[in-house]
Each structure stands twice: as structure tokens, then as C-alpha cells.
Scaffold this motif. Sequence first.
Motif, PDB file in Angstrom:
ATOM      1  N   LEU A 158       0.824  -1.218   0.000  1.00  0.00           N
ATOM      2  CA  LEU A 158       0.000   0.000   0.000  1.00  0.00           C
ATOM      3  C   LEU A 158       0.854   1.263   0.000  1.00  0.00           C
ATOM      4  CD1 LEU A 158      -2.675  -1.003   2.661  1.00  0.00           C
ATOM      5  CD2 LEU A 158      -2.931  -0.973   0.180  1.00  0.00           C
ATOM      6  N   LYS A 159       0.395   2.227  -0.773  1.00  0.00           N
ATOM      7  CA  LYS A 159       0.996   3.563  -0.755  1.00  0.00           C
ATOM      8  C   LYS A 159       0.082   4.550  -0.028  1.00  0.00           C
ATOM      9  CE  LYS A 159       3.793   2.898  -4.851  1.00  0.00           C
ATOM     10  NZ  LYS A 159       3.557   1.646  -5.431  1.00  0.00           N
ATOM     11  N   GLU A 160      -1.182   4.168   0.127  1.00  0.00           N
ATOM     12  CA  GLU A 160      -2.158   4.978   0.861  1.00  0.00           C
ATOM     13  C   GLU A 160      -3.224   4.045   1.421  1.00  0.00           C
ATOM     14  OE1 GLU A 160      -4.822   6.524  -2.871  1.00  0.00           O
ATOM     15  OE2 GLU A 160      -2.875   7.454  -2.565  1.00  0.00           O
ATOM     16  N   ASP A 161      -4.081   4.584   2.283  1.00  0.00           N
ATOM     17  CA  ASP A 161      -5.138   3.767   2.883  1.00  0.00           C
ATOM     18  C   ASP A 161      -6.078   3.235   1.801  1.00  0.00           C
ATOM     19  OD1 ASP A 161      -4.154   4.178   5.414  1.00  0.00           O
ATOM     20  OD2 ASP A 161      -5.523   5.829   5.864  1.00  0.00           O
ATOM     21  N   PRO A 162      -6.460   1.957   1.895  1.00  0.00           N
ATOM     22  CA  PRO A 162      -7.375   1.399   0.899  1.00  0.00           C
ATOM     23  C   PRO A 162      -8.812   1.850   1.130  1.00  0.00           C
ATOM     24  CG  PRO A 162      -6.905  -0.240   2.557  1.00  0.00           C
ATOM     25  CD  PRO A 162      -6.046   0.969   2.875  1.00  0.00           C
ATOM     26  N   ILE A 163      -9.621   1.676   0.115  1.00  0.00           N
ATOM     27  CA  ILE A 163     -11.060   1.941   0.188  1.00  0.00           C
ATOM     28  C   ILE A 163     -11.717   0.612   0.555  1.00  0.00           C
ATOM     29  CG2 ILE A 163     -13.100   2.700  -1.082  1.00  0.00           C
ATOM     30  CD1 ILE A 163     -10.988   4.174  -2.968  1.00  0.00           C
ATOM     31  N   LEU A 164     -12.447   0.606   1.679  1.00  0.00           N
ATOM     32  CA  LEU A 164     -12.989  -0.640   2.234  1.00  0.00           C
ATOM     33  C   LEU A 164     -14.491  -0.559   2.445  1.00  0.00           C
ATOM     34  CD1 LEU A 164     -10.335  -0.896   5.065  1.00  0.00           C
ATOM     35  CD2 LEU A 164     -10.463  -2.453   3.123  1.00  0.00           C
ATOM     36  N   SER A 165     -15.155  -1.710   2.398  1.00  0.00           N
ATOM     37  CA  SER A 165     -16.554  -1.798   2.812  1.00  0.00           C
ATOM     38  C   SER A 165     -16.598  -1.808   4.335  1.00  0.00           C
ATOM     39  CB  SER A 165     -17.190  -3.081   2.269  1.00  0.00           C
ATOM     40  OG  SER A 165     -16.643  -4.207   2.930  1.00  0.00           O
ATOM     41  N   GLU A 166     -17.755  -1.532   4.907  1.00  0.00           N
ATOM     42  CA  GLU A 166     -17.922  -1.606   6.368  1.00  0.00           C
ATOM     43  C   GLU A 166     -17.656  -3.034   6.849  1.00  0.00           C
ATOM     44  OE1 GLU A 166     -18.273   0.799   8.727  1.00  0.00           O
ATOM     45  OE2 GLU A 166     -17.899   2.088   6.991  1.00  0.00           O
ATOM     46  N   LYS A 167     -18.122  -4.015   6.078  1.00  0.00           N
ATOM     47  CA  LYS A 167     -17.910  -5.423   6.442  1.00  0.00           C
ATOM     48  C   LYS A 167     -16.414  -5.726   6.562  1.00  0.00           C
ATOM     49  CE  LYS A 167     -18.150  -9.087   3.532  1.00  0.00           C
ATOM     50  NZ  LYS A 167     -18.733 -10.048   2.612  1.00  0.00           N
ATOM     51  N   ASP A 168     -15.626  -5.255   5.613  1.00  0.00           N
ATOM     52  CA  ASP A 168     -14.190  -5.532   5.641  1.00  0.00           C
ATOM     53  C   ASP A 168     -13.472  -4.734   6.730  1.00  0.00           C
ATOM     54  OD1 ASP A 168     -14.552  -7.358   3.618  1.00  0.00           O
ATOM     55  OD2 ASP A 168     -13.876  -6.022   2.033  1.00  0.00           O
ATOM     56  N   LYS A 169     -13.952  -3.545   7.014  1.00  0.00           N
ATOM     57  CA  LYS A 169     -13.348  -2.746   8.097  1.00  0.00           C
ATOM     58  C   LYS A 169     -13.520  -3.424   9.452  1.00  0.00           C
ATOM     59  CE  LYS A 169     -14.145   1.842   6.122  1.00  0.00           C
ATOM     60  NZ  LYS A 169     -14.946   3.073   6.238  1.00  0.00           N
ATOM     61  N   ASN A 170     -14.640  -4.148   9.621  1.00  0.00           N
ATOM     62  CA  ASN A 170     -14.991  -4.720  10.919  1.00  0.00           C
ATOM     63  C   ASN A 170     -14.875  -6.238  10.986  1.00  0.00           C
ATOM     64  OD1 ASN A 170     -15.768  -2.164  12.118  1.00  0.00           O
ATOM     65  ND2 ASN A 170     -17.464  -2.205  10.662  1.00  0.00           N
ATOM     66  N   ALA A 171     -14.199  -6.844  10.018  1.00  0.00           N
ATOM     67  CA  ALA A 171     -14.041  -8.304  10.013  1.00  0.00           C
ATOM     68  C   ALA A 171     -13.236  -8.737  11.243  1.00  0.00           C
ATOM     69  CB  ALA A 171     -13.331  -8.741   8.735  1.00  0.00           C
ATOM     70  N   PRO A 172     -13.472  -9.949  11.724  1.00  0.00           N
ATOM     71  CA  PRO A 172     -12.728 -10.429  12.895  1.00  0.00           C
ATOM     72  C   PRO A 172     -11.243 -10.649  12.585  1.00  0.00           C
ATOM     73  CG  PRO A 172     -14.275 -12.105  12.102  1.00  0.00           C
ATOM     74  CD  PRO A 172     -14.465 -10.900  11.259  1.00  0.00           C
ATOM     75  N   PHE A 173     -10.454 -10.610  13.639  1.00  0.00           N
ATOM     76  CA  PHE A 173      -9.020 -10.877  13.512  1.00  0.00           C
ATOM     77  C   PHE A 173      -8.784 -12.388  13.443  1.00  0.00           C
ATOM     78  CE2 PHE A 173      -8.942  -6.601  15.352  1.00  0.00           C
ATOM     79  CZ  PHE A 173      -8.035  -5.998  14.500  1.00  0.00           C
ATOM     80  N   PHE A 174      -7.644 -12.767  12.885  1.00  0.00           N
ATOM     81  CA  PHE A 174      -7.299 -14.176  12.705  1.00  0.00           C
ATOM     82  C   PHE A 174      -7.279 -14.924  14.042  1.00  0.00           C
ATOM     83  CE2 PHE A 174      -4.248 -17.668  11.815  1.00  0.00           C
ATOM     84  CZ  PHE A 174      -4.988 -18.302  10.825  1.00  0.00           C
ATOM     85  N   ARG A 175      -6.779 -14.296  15.085  1.00  0.00           N
ATOM     86  CA  ARG A 175      -6.691 -14.993  16.390  1.00  0.00           C
ATOM     87  C   ARG A 175      -8.076 -15.247  16.979  1.00  0.00           C
ATOM     88  NH1 ARG A 175      -4.411  -9.576  18.938  1.00  0.00           N
ATOM     89  NH2 ARG A 175      -3.035  -9.909  17.229  1.00  0.00           N
ATOM     90  N   GLU A 176      -9.100 -14.534  16.509  1.00  0.00           N
ATOM     91  CA  GLU A 176     -10.479 -14.754  16.949  1.00  0.00           C
ATOM     92  C   GLU A 176     -11.200 -15.785  16.099  1.00  0.00           C
ATOM     93  OE1 GLU A 176     -11.924 -10.817  16.256  1.00  0.00           O
ATOM     94  OE2 GLU A 176     -10.979  -9.996  18.050  1.00  0.00           O
ATOM     95  N   PHE A 177     -10.531 -16.245  15.058  1.00  0.00           N
ATOM     96  CA  PHE A 177     -11.133 -17.100  14.035  1.00  0.00           C
ATOM     97  C   PHE A 177     -10.977 -18.570  14.393  1.00  0.00           C
ATOM     98  CE2 PHE A 177     -10.199 -19.357   9.944  1.00  0.00           C
ATOM     99  CZ  PHE A 177     -11.495 -19.337   9.445  1.00  0.00           C
ATOM    100  N   ASP A 178     -12.079 -19.310  14.358  1.00  0.00           N
ATOM    101  CA  ASP A 178     -12.061 -20.763  14.545  1.00  0.00           C
ATOM    102  C   ASP A 178     -12.383 -21.382  13.185  1.00  0.00           C
ATOM    103  OD1 ASP A 178     -12.031 -23.327  15.570  1.00  0.00           O
ATOM    104  OD2 ASP A 178     -14.091 -23.203  16.326  1.00  0.00           O
ATOM    105  N   SER A 179     -11.356 -21.880  12.523  1.00  0.00           N
ATOM    106  CA  SER A 179     -11.508 -22.354  11.150  1.00  0.00           C
ATOM    107  C   SER A 179     -12.436 -23.558  11.054  1.00  0.00           C
ATOM    108  CB  SER A 179     -10.149 -22.726  10.580  1.00  0.00           C
ATOM    109  OG  SER A 179     -10.317 -23.178   9.243  1.00  0.00           O
ATOM    110  N   PRO A 180     -13.405 -23.492  10.129  1.00  0.00           N
ATOM    111  CA  PRO A 180     -14.290 -24.642   9.890  1.00  0.00           C
ATOM    112  C   PRO A 180     -13.701 -25.610   8.852  1.00  0.00           C
ATOM    113  CG  PRO A 180     -15.063 -22.783   8.626  1.00  0.00           C
ATOM    114  CD  PRO A 180     -13.851 -22.305   9.395  1.00  0.00           C
ATOM    115  N   PHE A 181     -12.462 -25.341   8.412  1.00  0.00           N
ATOM    116  CA  PHE A 181     -11.865 -26.154   7.328  1.00  0.00           C
ATOM    117  C   PHE A 181     -10.887 -27.179   7.886  1.00  0.00           C
ATOM    118  CE2 PHE A 181     -12.739 -21.876   5.658  1.00  0.00           C
ATOM    119  CZ  PHE A 181     -13.696 -22.197   4.727  1.00  0.00           C
TER     120      PHE A 181
END
Length: 181
Positions: A158-181
Amino acid sequence: MEIVKTKIPDLYILKPKVFEDERGYFFESYNKETFLKLGIDQNFVQDNESKSMKGVLRGLHFQKPPFTQGKLVRVMHGAVLDVAVDLRKKSPTYGQWASVILTHQNKWMYWVPPGFAHGFITLEDNTVFFYKCTNVYNKASEGSIRWNDPDLNIDWQLKEDPILSEKDKNAPFFREFDSPF
């Protein structure tokens, strides 16, 4: 078609043979026999397309079972940095990511198998992104991980802040993620 293995098993870059002349170009963007030789026996059931201005980041998205999707992605116009994250718990590369720059000039494709989160950032205005999916979209099965997760430490270049949806701005962090795979 040239197949390039990435650092993550089952995640491939596909470089088609492009035939160009004064009229334009032609290339084969998908061939089931080529995929079968890679051990990928998938049927594509849905095609998706998006158009974005420069700096739009979409992801990291996935579909949970039973609607898990494999994706064959490419850029029809413009350019993206495309990222895939391994979410398969038993994989030796769980939590690792790989990326590739896809452009309408290089015509490369990225095979993102089921069990991966996927995202991209557009590098040019009016980028048209296309992908074939191995399963239909199901809203109740959608999931996401924060694009700038510090544990994943993805280099989005990145050279500047990306343009994001609200969903992507507020997605959970990986450490909070319990993979279903």
C-alpha cells in the motif's frame, strides 16, 4: 498453459499461452483436463465479476462448509494484487498467505482452492475482476478475516489507505477465528 506452484500447496498461478496478432489475441482461460492433471477435480457453477476504482480492497472473504468455494480468478481489465490465505487447520501452511499481481496484460490466473480466504486490492481505475466458483454463494455461510490482521502480516504493497466496505473494516481478527476447514 504454464502452471506455477506457490509456497502453499494446492494454490497455483496459471499462465495461459496467449496467441496475438494484428487482430488482437486469443487464449484458453480454463481447461478441465489441465485442472485434472493438477489433481483438481472441480465443477464451476457460478461466475462473478466486479468493477472497482483504484485502491479498493475487497477481502479477505471465504464461504464456510457446506458452501465452501474454490475460485479461479483473473483480471479482465486493469490490475490487482491478489492474496490467498490458507485456512485449512491440518495444513502445514495454515495461516500463511501468498500473493500475485494479476493484470489484463499478463492474463495470469490464480487458483484459490476451497479452504482459503481470498482478497485483492485494485492497482488501477476501472479494474474488472472475474472469477469462477465451484459452489454457489450462500449469505449464511460467508465469512471474513481482517485484511490488515497483524498476525497474518500481509504485504498489500500500500501507498495509501485502501477503500474498504464496512464489512471488511470490521471483520474479525485471525486470532479470533475458529476455522471450519
